[in-house]
Scaffold this motif. Sequence first.
Motif, mmCIF file in Angstrom:
data_model
loop_
_atom_site.group_PDB
_atom_site.id
_atom_site.type_symbol
_atom_site.label_atom_id
_atom_site.label_comp_id
_atom_site.label_asym_id
_atom_site.label_seq_id
_atom_site.Cartn_x
_atom_site.Cartn_y
_atom_site.Cartn_z
ATOM 1 N N HIS A 146 0.808 -1.219 0.000
ATOM 2 C CA HIS A 146 0.000 0.000 0.000
ATOM 3 C C HIS A 146 0.845 1.276 0.000
ATOM 4 N N VAL A 181 3.133 2.291 -1.899
ATOM 5 C CA VAL A 181 3.280 2.888 -3.217
ATOM 6 C C VAL A 181 2.171 3.925 -3.414
ATOM 7 N N LYS A 182 0.956 3.543 -3.044
ATOM 8 C CA LYS A 182 -0.182 4.459 -3.169
ATOM 9 C C LYS A 182 -0.038 5.661 -2.253
ATOM 10 N N LEU A 212 -3.538 3.754 4.395
ATOM 11 C CA LEU A 212 -3.502 4.906 3.496
ATOM 12 C C LEU A 212 -4.223 6.096 4.097
#
Lengths: 158, 411
Positions: free
Chosen positions: A53, A55-56, A142
């Motif tokens: 996650h 990367v996001k 996130l």
Amino acid sequence: MSRGCLAALFALAAATASAGELRPFTGDSLPAIQKQFAGRPFILTLWSLTCHHCVKELQTLGRLARADRGLPLVIVSTDGPAEAREIRAALKRFGLERFDTWVFADAVPDRLRFGIDPAWRGELPRSYLFDAAHRRTVHSGLMDEAQLRAWLKRQRFG
Amino acid sequence: MRWRNGWLCVSMALLPAMAMAQTHAEHQARAAEKPALAVGAALDGEGRLWLARVENRLLVVSHSTDGGRSFSPPVAVTPQPEAVTADAENRPKIAVGADGIVHVTWTQNLGKPMTGHIRYARSTDGGRSFSLPVILNDDRQVISHRFDALAVDDQRKSLWDGRGRVAVAWLDARGRSGRTANKSPQTDVGVYAALSQDGGARFAPNHRVADHSCQCCRTALTWTAAGPIAFWRHVFGRNIRDFAIADLNGGPVLRVTDDEWEIDGCPHHGGGIAVDGRGNLHIVWFTNGEKRKGIFHRRIAQTDFSKSASRLDMSAPLPLGDPARQAGHPAVVAQGDRVLLAWREFDGRRFSAWAMLSHDAGATWAPPRKLAEAAQQADYALPLVDAQQALVVWNTAAEGLRVLPVAEGRP
């Protein structure tokens, strides 16, 4: 070399380090970061190359950074210094290399994690939103971009 | 003279500073190469302790006939050095069938973060030599095929027909496509498996066990009388990261925890499964959910796990360890009525290894025991049990590999 010369060397090294250098994050680093942001709000984001996650998360922060030149952001990778090359490449990819960037540097990374927050169990991404008084709000997973923008606006304009 | 000194000072100050910006992290890198601390361990039918570990980028296997006091000279499984992942949730796996065949699986990193191949090799001569490693994932993209779990059929009947069955399961991102890559992250990783009916000589084509698993928690497998059952952190609904089991022979995905841990992130913290002599499943896991936080054990009564209509009879989650000391990374093994749990704690400075033993298939437990502490980095604590011994294998950076006996005292 004279004492003045040594001091100049360290001053220059420190200045260079703050401009896009990946700094080793140790047990003393969070207090140092807080000192640097004394009286100011900032976002501390922890991520790893091994986290799907993250990367996001970097994508989101990269978007935010493009729109906001003065984004008070500190980025800490929980990987090791051995992965410096990959870490820098990832940060560059998302336009984040100009921020304060750090990498966990301890033979027992768990000590650093515990030092930041004993309640943090290692899930990533992990974020701490520090207000001007450095009261912190924690978030696992996130961050929502709209909420992050709203938080920044509140910190800046009361 | 002053001027020259000043110039010297500036040039000496500038050059190292510039060089430092380039190489500071690289210097750190050489100083702190990640240690391959995570090992695999197993007991065979004769009570020998088998160990798979990484040394100088080679995967090596050795065994002990004296409860871990001494080990045979290590035998290389990998003919050449390779990137065997052996850190935290990643470790080599080793299992010995009732036929004496030694099976080893591991995940080979492919040079990019979060990529891997599932590798397998076996020894048919008691660990003196190993077959050339093969890649089990029949999808060969440079993507994530990782977090392998291994189980062998140790039921007696496989001795009678001279064939040992082997199951390997892992997390696999082959379902990812351009269409799903930028959408919800939970749609692109699933559980895949490969089964062998002939002691690992050949494996059937990969088959998909489940879609929508969590992406970076270890998986687990156990071999029941009805065949292999996998255990992993699943994604339920939009983003609830609770655990599931599935019978690898086409059974449904059955939810076995209800912690309601909703996180758009990576827990990096899986669990374990074992089957006892009565066919009950024992699971241990970590959660940071709405309903509960910490590590837990639960027993799932024997039933037909291949039917979606199966009503699961599960005990209440039993909390393990001290949450203030970050009790984590639990594992479970069982043989007959003996069930052994192990986990790791961390007080901010030092790790400790803990174990808890049951003699009645998990109905009652002896008090938890602290087995050892570690001054530096430490692997997860790996429990091993058979009718004669209860052990915890614990690899630590400062003290080395330790084989810790668990006292048999009854509650």
